[in-house]
Structures are given as structure tokens and as C-alpha cells.
Scaffold this active site. Structure first.
Site, mmCIF file in Angstrom:
data_model
loop_
_atom_site.group_PDB
_atom_site.id
_atom_site.type_symbol
_atom_site.label_atom_id
_atom_site.label_comp_id
_atom_site.label_asym_id
_atom_site.label_seq_id
_atom_site.Cartn_x
_atom_site.Cartn_y
_atom_site.Cartn_z
ATOM 1 N N LYS A 178 50.572 37.430 29.862
ATOM 2 C CA LYS A 178 50.390 35.985 29.716
ATOM 3 C C LYS A 178 50.403 35.619 28.234
ATOM 4 O O LYS A 178 49.894 36.382 27.402
ATOM 5 C CB LYS A 178 49.033 35.637 30.343
ATOM 6 C CG LYS A 178 48.667 34.162 30.393
ATOM 7 C CD LYS A 178 47.301 34.023 31.082
ATOM 8 C CE LYS A 178 46.867 32.580 31.256
ATOM 9 N NZ LYS A 178 45.582 32.480 31.991
ATOM 10 N N SER B 257 45.778 29.380 36.063
ATOM 11 C CA SER B 257 46.670 29.155 34.948
ATOM 12 C C SER B 257 47.660 30.298 34.702
ATOM 13 O O SER B 257 48.689 30.078 34.066
ATOM 14 C CB SER B 257 45.854 28.921 33.679
ATOM 15 O OG SER B 257 45.184 30.095 33.284
ATOM 16 N N SER C 159 41.932 31.895 37.375
ATOM 17 C CA SER C 159 43.308 31.869 36.861
ATOM 18 C C SER C 159 44.127 33.133 37.085
ATOM 19 O O SER C 159 45.329 33.132 36.818
ATOM 20 C CB SER C 159 43.303 31.546 35.369
ATOM 21 O OG SER C 159 43.073 30.176 35.171
#
Lengths: 107, 487
Positions: free
Chosen positions: B78, B153, B177
Site C-alpha cells: 500500500k 482503505s 482497512s
């Protein structure tokens, strides 16, 4: 509605944020007005929802600020000299004067 | 050697160790798969093609090294993990050109274990969001249905793993997330105990909640990745120095040895009918396999959304104060007054959701509101922690849904931020208590979308969590590969 425009303005000040479009002014005034209303309305709804905590019985309960179980001792505070890193850090600055970060005059 | 990208981490390691193919071939295959699927899903903010190929060649020249558990394996991380190469943006315009001078502890650990970082995946700006729609660089699409969000997320990481771009990725979980996008994309995701993994070099959102963890396509691969990233690095004082077990070598558990607590407050939520159907079937399968299912209660759970959003927003407003347009990141160059420089730089380069949370944080921390909101929320956090501990006295692990709805159409909730916060109700409690949780696919809906179940345990009981997940993995229907349908 618990939050009015003046509270939102005060919070924006604390948060170092501007109202939408406030620096543009002029021709978009109606649009800006609308954006402010939306912001006040949204923020108000969120804060109103948080009032649910009023129903929780927290008498005598210690706050829990971190779920950390095994705190580690902080590392020793030792300065590290790494000229290559200094250069790389300075390279990230949007504006430099010599080897200093530049900001507008404050007096 | 074709379609090496189909292999999971365990299979790829077997192939590499027996010299059936090289790291360069495996990495090339992943890069090819990324090139092929990226136009459809947009999971990556940067593809590290040259860097990755150079690293793979280096590994091949040195030869296979069995002491490096991730030797030659392509991994995507990420874009909140700092590393050299492309900018580390955290999905924000304010960091669009930011090149950190340090490397995240988990990235260093991955590399030391022989992994090859091939991509940086998309996320909601500063990891604030549940759909990846709040990325300043555009949303990622769900590989099962391209008109749907991948969750967030860590939506880019989940979509990437689900689309077989890589077999493993790293995300962060502050309020769900990792687990929620894993569920909406049909892959596996693990949020470790707070303190199990160092947060050094991760762009901070809520420092008492943030935790990095793996996403993969099976439980074994989660264990492989966790074994590598767990443990302190000396630069995060909240990272525990407890011994890191080898999560790959756990005593197996049979479903009939498990007592799972079902928190009634989560199971009685208002589910989308297709989700309710999948969950009911999954529960039946688990019970039929012999697990004991037992209703438990978390009475203060109804406060969890308010508690989380107050505390996480407060931490966010503090953490994000550093973005001021002076030392790095975007600066509004037109200003000739200092505070206006801060305000305009932040206003122009931050998205609406990030601003909302900074404002909420500034509000709950301000004098006059601090006790009623911030301190009170911290007290309720302890109540939820007590509920959680009590529930786990009656069972081995908790079992709960991850999301009450399937992956939703783009834009469905963007006008109603509070509604999106409420959707996080299933995942937030775990972050409030700092415990570990694992999301695994529960099945596919008739409309072709996956949903998930999560197991939750006590702090530092990842071994039990992984062993139980492995038992359930054998019981729940595999979701297979996504179809990239457009509607």
C-alpha cells in the site's frame, strides 16, 4: 443542529484550513455560499451523531488512550550525522533559501 | 514458463526452490499480469518495473537462499509505506511528489526476507475511507464487478491480490482497512495485534489504531508474510519485543475443537439480503463441521462508531498537522503570510474526507469539548475493551461478519459521510481494543460478489487465529478467481 457557521469557522481556524473557495471570492460567491452550507450541515450531522456517547455510563472508568500492552523503553536520544540524508531532506523542501526552509516574513 | 502469476506464495516458493523457474521469470510474469489487468482495475499507483527486475536478477545471480522465506516473491505494498523509488503519496495530492529519506520497517523486513516489491497500491487519502474512492489519484475498481468499489482503505492491495497481480500484499488497518477490502474483493486479510508490527515509516493516520498486515489468497500465505513482518525494529516504541513465533508451523486445529463466540450485536445488523444468505450458509457449514457456536454480547458496541471516529479523528488532526507546505509536500506558493501559507497549502491539496476528519479532531480536542467528546470516548473505549475481554472468556475466538453490504456502486454514499462511518461498525471494535483479526471469504453472491467473515482473538494470539482460520478455510466455499465483469 448543534453546530453553526461560526463554530465551523473557529474549527477551520484550529485545523489550519480555509472555507471552500474563500480565497477565490467574487464571481463564485453563490457557489461558495452553498459550499459553506453543505459543510456546516455535514459537520453538524456528524457531531450530532457523536452525542450518542451521552448514553454511555462511564462513571469511574479510566480513559483508554492506547491499547498498547508491552511498552518498550524509548531509544536513546542520539544525534545522527548523515550528510547524504540532510541533502535528501532539503531536496524535498518546496522552497529553500540556501540550506534553510523558507517561509513568508512574520515580522 | 507461462502464467506463473497464478501461483500462491507457497507454490511459487516450491517452484523457486526446486529451480523450476527463476525469480526473474516469476517477477516478469507478475509485471505482465499487472500490465494486463491494471487498465481494468487501477489497483496500483506505481509499478516498480525496473527496480523489481533488477532486484530479481540480483537474487538469481546470488542463487536461491532457503534462509530467506520470501525469496524471489513479488509483493505489492500500500502506498503508505515509505520506500525509495517512486513517491510515497498515501493517496494524497499533498504528498504527490514526496520522496521519503527512510524506509518503512516492514518494507525493510520484506526485502531482507528476499521479497521483490513490484508495486505500490492505491488507497483512500491518508487511509481515511472505506471504498478507495477518496484517493486523490482516482478510485480502484473491484475485480469481480468493475462498477463496484473494492472497499478500503487498502482497496488497491485487496484488488491487486484478488486479481492475481501478486499473491501477497501489505496494507494497514486503522478501522478495518485490511479486513473490509479483503472481504469485498474475496481475499484473506489479517490485522495483527497493536504492537505486533513496527509502524516505523508508515504514513500515520491514527497512531493508537494503525497496524500493518498482510493480504493474500489463503491463510498459509498470511502466515508466511506475518512471520516476516512481525517484531520490533527498535524505532517504534509501541512495537512489542515479545518473541515472534513461526506462524507457518502451527499445530493444526479441527473445526470441532473450536468454540466460536457470535457477538449478537454484530449478527443482528441490518444486512443486505444477499449478504445475509451467504452468512447464514457459512454459519451452517461451520456448525456442520463440528464447531461450537455460541452467542455472546458486546453491550457497548453501539457506541463504537462514535468512539472510534472521535478518537481516530483526534489522532489524525494531530498527525496531519505536519503537512504545512514548509518542509516537504505541496505548498501554495502564492501566499505571503505564514498562517495563510499553511491554510491554503492544506486546503488546496487535501481532499474533503481528510478535511472532515481533521476538523472533527480539532473540534473534539478543543477547549470546552475535550471532556465531553475526547475524554469520554476514551472512557467508552475501555468499556468496549472490557466487553471484548469478557466475551472471549466464554469462547476461543469471536466470529463476525465483516460488512453488512456487498461492494457498492461508485458514488453510492459519497454524499453521506456519516453513513459510510456507520458501515464500519463491524470492523472498528477490533481496532479500539487493539486485538488481532482475520477476514476470510465466506462465499459469493448471486450477483457475483464476495463477502467475508472475520475471526477475532485476544492480543498476541495470532497463532490461534491463524490455526482456526485454516480450519474454517477448509469448510467455507472457495470463491475462485474474479471475472472482471463490467456490470
Amino acid at each position: 443542529m448543534s453546530i453553526d457557521e461560526s463554530t465551523v469557522r473557529a474549527v477551520l481556524g484550529l485545523a489550519r484550513l480555509e472555507l471552500p473557495g474563500s480565497s477565490a471570492g467574487g464571481p463564485n460567491e453563490e457557489e461558495n455560499r452553498r459550499a459553506v452550507e453543505v459543510m456546516v450541515d455535514e459537520f453538524s450531522k456528524i457531531v450530532d451523531y457523536m452525542a450518542i456517547l451521552g448514553e454511555a455510563d462511564v462513571e469511574g472508568i479510566e480513559p483508554l488512550y492506547s491499547p498498547m500492552i508491552d511498552p518498550q523503553p524509548p531509544r536513546p536520544d542520539e544525534p545522527v550525522a548523515d550528510p547524504a540524508k540532510s541533502e535528501a531532506i532539503l531536496k524535498e523542501a518546496p522552497e529553500l533559501v540556501g540550506r534553510y526552509f523558507s517561509v513568508p516574513r512574520i515580522f | 514458463m507461462t502464467e506463473l502469476w497464478r501461483l500462491d506464495l507457497g507454490q511459487a516458493t516450491l517452484g523457486l526452490s526446486s529451480r523450476r523457474f527463476s525469480a526473474t521469470e516469476l517477477v516478469s510474469s507478475a509485471l505482465e499480469r499487472i500490465r494486463e489487468t491494471e487498465p481494468l482495475i487501477g489497483a496500483c499507483l506505481a509499478v516498480l518495473e525496473e527496480q523489481a527486475l533488477a532486484r530479481a536478477r540480483e537474487l538469481d545471480e546470488a542463487g536461491y537462499d532457503e534462509t530467506k522465506p520470501l525469496w524471489g516473491l513479488p509483493i505489492a505494498v500500500k502506498d503508505v509505506f515509505c520506500l525509495a523509488g517512486p513517491p510515497t503519496t498515501a493517496g494524497s495530492k499533498i504528498l504527490a511528489n514526496y520522496h521519503p529519506v527512510f524506509e518503512a520497517a516492514v518494507v525493510r523486513k520484506l526485502k531482507e526476507a528476499g521479497a521483490v516489491i513490484v508495486a505500490k497500491t492505491n488507497c483512500d487519502e491518508f487511509a481515511m475511507g472505506s471504498s478507495t474512492e477518496f484517493s486523490a489519484f482516482g478510485p480502484t475498481k473491484n475485480p469481480w464487478r468493475l462498477d463496484r468499489v473494492p472497499g478500503g482503505s487498502s482497496g488497491g492491495a485487496a484488488a491487486s491480490v484478488a486479481a492475481f497481480q501478486t499473491a501477497g500484499g501489505l496494507g494497514t488497518d486503522t478501522g478495518g482497512s485490511i479486513r473490509q477490502p479483503a472481504a469485498l474483493c474475496g481475499c484473506f486479510g489479517l490485522k495483527p495485534t497493536y504492537g505486533r508490527v513496527s509502524r516505523y515509516g508508515i504514513v500515520a493516520y491514527g497512531s493508537s489504531f494503525d497496524q500493518a498486515g498482510p493480504l493474500a489468497r489463503n491463510v498459509d500465505d498470511l502466515a508466511r508474510l506475518l512471520t516476516v513482518i512481525a517484531g520490533p525494529d527498535g524505532r517504534d516504541s509501541t512495537a512489542s519485543s515479545r518473541e515472534v513465533p513461526d506462524y507457518r508451523r502451527l499445530d493444526p486445529v479441527k473445526p470441532n475443537e473450536l468454540t466460536l463466540g457470535l457477538p449478537k450485536e454484530l449478527w443482528s445488523a441490518d444486512f443486505e439480503p444477499e449478504v445475509a444468505k451467504i452468512l447464514a450458509e457459512a454459519k451452517e457449514r461451520i456448525a456442520a463441521a463440528g464447531a461450537t457456536l455460541k452467542e455472546v454480547s458486546l453491550p457497548n458496541l453501539r457506541f463504537s462508531v462514535a468512539t472510534y471516529y472521535i478518537l481516530a479523528a483526534a489522532e489524525a488532526s494531530t498527525n496531519l498537522a505536519r503537512y504545512d507546505g514548509v518542509r516537504y509536500g505541496f505548498r501554495d506558493g502564492e501566499e505571503n503570510e505564514l498562517v495563510a501559507l499553511y491554510r491554503n497549502s492544506r486546503t488546496k491539496a487535501m481532499g474533503a474526507e481528510v478535511k472532515r476528519r481533521i476538523m472533527l479532531g480539532a473540534f473534539v480536542l478543543s477547549s470546552g469539548y475535550y471532556d465531553a467528546y475526547f475524554r469520554k470516548a476514551a472512557q467508552v473505549r475501555r468499556l468496549i475493551w472490557q466487553d471484548y475481554s469478557k466475551a472471549l472468556e466464554q469462547c476461543d475466538l469471536l466470529l463476525a461478519p465483516v460488512s453488512s453490504i456487498l461492494a457498492w456502486p461508485f458514488g453510492a454514499f459519497t454524499a453521506d459521510p456519516l453513513k459510510v462511518y456507520q458501515l464500519d461498525m463491524m470492523t472498528l471494535p477490533l481496532n479500539l481494543v487493539g486485538a488481532p483479526g482475520l477476514s476470510l471469504p465466506a462465499g459469493l453472491s448471486e450477483s457475483g460478489l464476495p463477502t467475508g467473515l472475520q475471526l477475532m482473538g485476544r492480543a498476541f494470539e495470532e497463532p490461534r487465529l491463524l490455526a482456526a482460520a485454516k480450519a474454517l478455510e477448509g469448510v467455507l466455499p472457495p470463491v475462485g478467481a474474479p471475472s472482471f465483469r463490467s456490470t
